[in-house]
Design a protein around this motif. Structure first.
Motif, PDB file in Angstrom:
ATOM      1  N   LEU B 315       0.840  -1.202   0.000  1.00 25.58           N
ATOM      2  CA  LEU B 315       0.000   0.000   0.000  1.00 25.58           C
ATOM      3  C   LEU B 315       0.879   1.258   0.000  1.00 25.58           C
ATOM      4  O   LEU B 315       0.632   2.203  -0.761  1.00 25.58           O
ATOM      5  N   THR B 316       1.909   1.246   0.846  1.00 23.67           N
ATOM      6  CA  THR B 316       2.809   2.405   0.944  1.00 23.67           C
ATOM      7  C   THR B 316       3.474   2.694  -0.404  1.00 23.67           C
ATOM      8  O   THR B 316       3.522   3.842  -0.856  1.00 23.67           O
ATOM      9  N   GLU B 317       3.971   1.642  -1.033  1.00 24.84           N
ATOM     10  CA  GLU B 317       4.624   1.805  -2.336  1.00 24.84           C
ATOM     11  C   GLU B 317       3.659   2.352  -3.377  1.00 24.84           C
ATOM     12  O   GLU B 317       3.984   3.237  -4.155  1.00 24.84           O
ATOM     13  N   GLU B 318       2.425   1.809  -3.357  1.00 19.94           N
ATOM     14  CA  GLU B 318       1.409   2.218  -4.321  1.00 19.94           C
ATOM     15  C   GLU B 318       1.039   3.702  -4.123  1.00 19.94           C
ATOM     16  O   GLU B 318       0.865   4.432  -5.099  1.00 19.94           O
ATOM     17  N   ILE B 319       0.948   4.110  -2.858  1.00 21.58           N
ATOM     18  CA  ILE B 319       0.639   5.515  -2.575  1.00 21.58           C
ATOM     19  C   ILE B 319       1.758   6.408  -3.094  1.00 21.58           C
ATOM     20  O   ILE B 319       1.519   7.418  -3.753  1.00 21.58           O
TER      21      ILE B 319
END
Lengths: 261, 324
Positions: B315-319
């Motif tokens: 999720l962090t990477e995608e954000i």
């Protein structure tokens, strides 16, 4: 001279039960089991530790509440408090924090005290202001929201973890203290403690004993009025997905759809 | 229009956001008169004027920092009395911090007024000001009013928007004579909380929290990375705090902070009543948890059943990549 400690405790409906309001918009106490407020167990624990350190101390546990509130006193006695005072009067039904603090102040004065210890808040009303109001009424220092407390040589010291700073506090006795859930785990009553508690004295007081008029307390005497209480609508069922390797990306898509990214 | 006293929470002249929210609510009721105390009090005037304060009453004295609570009560009472000379104020509003509530309550008992704490909304009613509260771990919403004296009400952070509404903000020195009790509790030392560089937990628009499932203090870096990608505050459940993985100042729940952000992301948190009490009024709730049966999933808008150490970093990477 003996250090006289009074611990103020509250008998509350179990927070894990289905708490609701009675028809008069007071907290319903009939349909949910009551117990000693968890946050007050920390106050009893600190009182016991302070008493153990002192040469000579006596712990009185004090509550204002209906007949069943004796259960909360009994629990505190079984943890090791020496005696109990129960203020009980039909006219007290519906009393708000201002009335309760008045009753506690009179009862504390009648009992005699060097140190009053409270929990940081009740688990039902959750205001967290009673110790401050009690100190105001008694006209003694307020040493509240402590995560550490020490008493010696007529002085109370403690650490208060505030929003923006940690403070070291100091005041002369007599004083009103409140302790947080960070002050140290409360002990469990031992079997011996439970048996001993049955023989410890519980004094009952009513409003007349405390020279308080019925109009000063109760629902009619309250300085605040609850006009309505509505159950919060259940949150509508959300989307639940099982992570099959793309869970984080799916969650990101949801956050983007809601404009958080 | 009646005046409304607003107690200002500030750090060395920097006004904290909940006070600006109070000004929004105060303008609904009457003319906001701010009360700003201690070092930097006068420096607060510009921000207060910008958000609607008609007047700013200021006082500075060593007592405010050297002794607990009571000097501030003395000053707020002096402000109340000075305003009352021209007619009773419509209300006294105070931010709902631990100290704010104590100041408000002591003032209330002194002036013979009822007090309502932790209001989440205020509106004018036929019989006076009506305060909305969220109670019993946010299972109920109540509406209450003060039936005696001037309403003294503390308001939780995030209960109203911050609105620009320029007003005069005339600074007036408040004369305070401290009571005998003011010096009862000495503050012998004060250590400011170290800044994390992240938003204040109770004021943040987004809160990212970790619980038992995070497993260790070191692993909280996974939660922090997600928080930083969103510009969010970091919270922790009681289980994580009791285990020593994260400081108590970050605890969300009944005995910690109560938060009401736009978005709440719970990772490795089961959602016990103790925790729900502190976050249930969040606008959007999201959870990641291994256990599909965790009660937190009953209250989410979006939930992922899975390993947080897989889901959260992704999720962090995608954000980060979406934000470019």
């Amino acid at each position: 001279m003996s250090l006289r400690i009074v611990v103020c405790v509250k008998y509350v409906p179990d927070a894990t039960g289905d708490r609701h309001f009675a028809d008069d918009l007071t907290v319903d106490r009939d349909d949910v089991d009551g117990l000693l407020s968890e946050l007050d167990e920390y106050a009893v624990e600190q009182a016991l530790q302070i008493a153990e350190e002192a040469d000579d101390a006596e712990i009185t546990v004090l509550t204002v509440g209906p007949e069943d509130a004796k259960d909360a006193l009994r629990k505190a006695l079984s943890m090791g408090a020496d005696k109990a005072v129960h203020v009980e009067d039909d006219d007290l039904h519906g009393t708000d924090v201002m009335g309760t603090s008045l009753v506690l102040a009179k009862a504390v004065e009648k009992t005699g005290y060097d140190l009053v210890i409270c929990g940081m808040a009740s688990t039902d009303g959750t205001m967290g202001v009673l110790p401050a109001v009690l100190a105001e009424r008694l006209g003694v220092p307020q040493v509240t929201q402590l995560s550490e407390v020490f008493v010696g040589d007529g002085v109370v010291k403690g650490r208060r973890d505030g929003d923006t700073a940690t403070e070291q506090l100091e005041a002369s006795l007599p004083a009103v203290v409140s302790v947080t859930d960070q002050s140290g785990e409360a002990r469990y009553p031992s079997f011996k403690g439970i048996m001993a508690a049955k023989k410890k004295p519980v004094e009952s007081l009513d409003l007349e004993d405390l020279e308080i008029e019925a109009e000063e307390v109760g629902l009619e005497g309250a300085w605040t009025a609850v006009e309505s209480a509505a159950e919060r609508p259940a949150r509508s069922a959300g989307t639940i997905v099982k992570d099959e390797g793309e869970g984080g990306k799916q969650l990101a898509a949801f956050l983007a759809e809601r404009k958080f990214i | 229009m009646a005046e409304v006293l607003v107690y200002v929470d500030h750090v060395d002249g920097a006004v904290r956001k909940p006070t600006l929210e109070l000004l929004t609510l105060a303008r609904r009721i009457g003319e906001p008169v701010a009360v700003s105390l201690g070092a930097g009090a006068e420096a607060t005037a510009a921000a207060l004027a910008e958000h609607g304060a008609v007047k700013v009453l200021t006082a500075d004295a060593p007592e405010f920092a050297d002794y607990l609570v009571v000097p501030k009560v003395d000053a707020l009472q002096a402000a109340y009395e000075s305003v009352s000379a021209a007619g009773s104020p419509a209300a006294v509003l105070v931010p709902s911090s631990a100290e704010g509530k104590e100041i408000a309550a002591r003032l209330a008992v002194r002036i013979g007024s009822g007090i309502i704490t932790d209001a989440i909304d205020l509106e004018a009613g036929d019989e006076g000001l009506v305060a909305t509260q969220s109670v019993f771990a946010a299972a109920f919403t109540t509406k209450s009013r003060v039936s005696k004296g001037t309403p003294v009400i503390t308001v939780k952070p995030n209960s109203a928007p911050v609105e620009a509404a320029p007003a005069a903000g005339a600074v007036e020195a408040l004369s305070v004579s401290f009571s005998e009790k003011a010096t009862g509790t000495k503050v012998v030392a004060r250590t400011p909380r170290e800044s994390t560089g992240r938003p204040e937990l109770t004021e943040a628009a987004i809160v990212v929290s970790g619980g038992r499932g995070v497993g260790s203090a070191e692993s909280f870096s996974v939660i922090e990375s997600l928080a930083d990608s969103l510009g969010a505050a970091v919270g922790a459940s009681r289980a994580a705090v009791d285990a020593g993985w994260y400081p108590h100042s970050s605890q969300v729940g009944q005995t910690g902070k109560s938060v009401s952000p736009q978005l709440y992301i719970a990772s490795g948190i089961s959602g016990a009543i103790q925790h729900r009490a502190g976050m249930q009024t969040s606008k959007t709730i999201v959870a990641v948890n291994k256990d599909a049966e965790a009660p937190i999933f009953d209250m989410v808008d979006y939930g992922v059943v899975g390993d947080l150490f897989e889901v959260v970093p992704q999720l962090t990477e995608e954000i980060k990549s979406r934000k470019g």
